[in-house]
Design a protein around this motif. Structure first.
Motif, mmCIF file in Angstrom:
data_model
loop_
_atom_site.group_PDB
_atom_site.id
_atom_site.type_symbol
_atom_site.label_atom_id
_atom_site.label_comp_id
_atom_site.label_asym_id
_atom_site.label_seq_id
_atom_site.Cartn_x
_atom_site.Cartn_y
_atom_site.Cartn_z
ATOM 1 N N MET A 1 0.824 -1.189 0.000
ATOM 2 C CA MET A 1 0.000 0.000 0.000
ATOM 3 C C MET A 1 0.869 1.254 0.000
ATOM 4 O O MET A 1 0.569 2.206 -0.695
ATOM 5 C CB MET A 1 -0.910 -0.055 1.224
ATOM 6 N N GLU A 2 1.942 1.213 0.774
ATOM 7 C CA GLU A 2 2.840 2.360 0.826
ATOM 8 C C GLU A 2 3.525 2.584 -0.517
ATOM 9 O O GLU A 2 3.750 3.719 -0.933
ATOM 10 C CB GLU A 2 3.893 2.169 1.916
ATOM 11 N N LEU A 4 2.320 1.965 -3.503
ATOM 12 C CA LEU A 4 1.391 2.618 -4.423
ATOM 13 C C LEU A 4 1.251 4.098 -4.107
ATOM 14 O O LEU A 4 1.201 4.942 -5.004
ATOM 15 C CB LEU A 4 0.024 1.939 -4.365
ATOM 16 N N LEU A 5 1.210 4.422 -2.839
ATOM 17 C CA LEU A 5 1.083 5.818 -2.440
ATOM 18 C C LEU A 5 2.323 6.612 -2.832
ATOM 19 O O LEU A 5 2.227 7.711 -3.388
ATOM 20 C CB LEU A 5 0.843 5.908 -0.932
#
Length: 119
Positions: A1-2, A4-5
């Protein structure tokens, strides 16, 4: 998730930098009559520079784009049955194909799919 951010933020910043720097690095040519006029081997342009555009060709191009998007929407239907209920998947697929078929028959009835040379 990190990941992608962070990658989205880097892409957003990169696009912003490119958009802000491009007007500064662009060419600064003054517009001149010779540069803006059409070039026809040194002769003055003869006739109008615009050509007639076929509306039938435009309709065929739009229909092609619509069917291209519909094919892109059909491709995920092959993956979805593994993730959902078969009855819901079958009903939605049949509904989508029915709408696609009805649209095709409507275009056919209206004559938009006839590609003939008008004289």
């Amino acid at each position: 998730m990190e990941f992608l951010l962070i990658s989205g933020l880097v892409a957003f910043l990169f696009i912003g930098v490119m958009l802000s720097v491009s007007p500064l690095l662009g060419s600064k040519q003054l517009s001149e009559y010779e540069k803006n006029s059409p070039f026809e081997c040194g002769f003055d342009p003869v006739g109008m520079g615009r050509l007639n555009f076929s509306v039938r060709f435009f309709l065929i191009a739009v229909i092609f784009l619509i069917f291209d998007v519909e094919i892109a929407l059909l491709l995920p239907l092959m993956v979805i049955p593994h993730c959902s209920n078969y009855i819901i998947w079958g009903g939605l697929s049949a509904l989508f194909l029915l709408i696609l078929s009805l649209g095709t028959f409507y275009e056919w009835q209206e004559g938009a799919l006839d590609w003939k040379i008008l004289q």
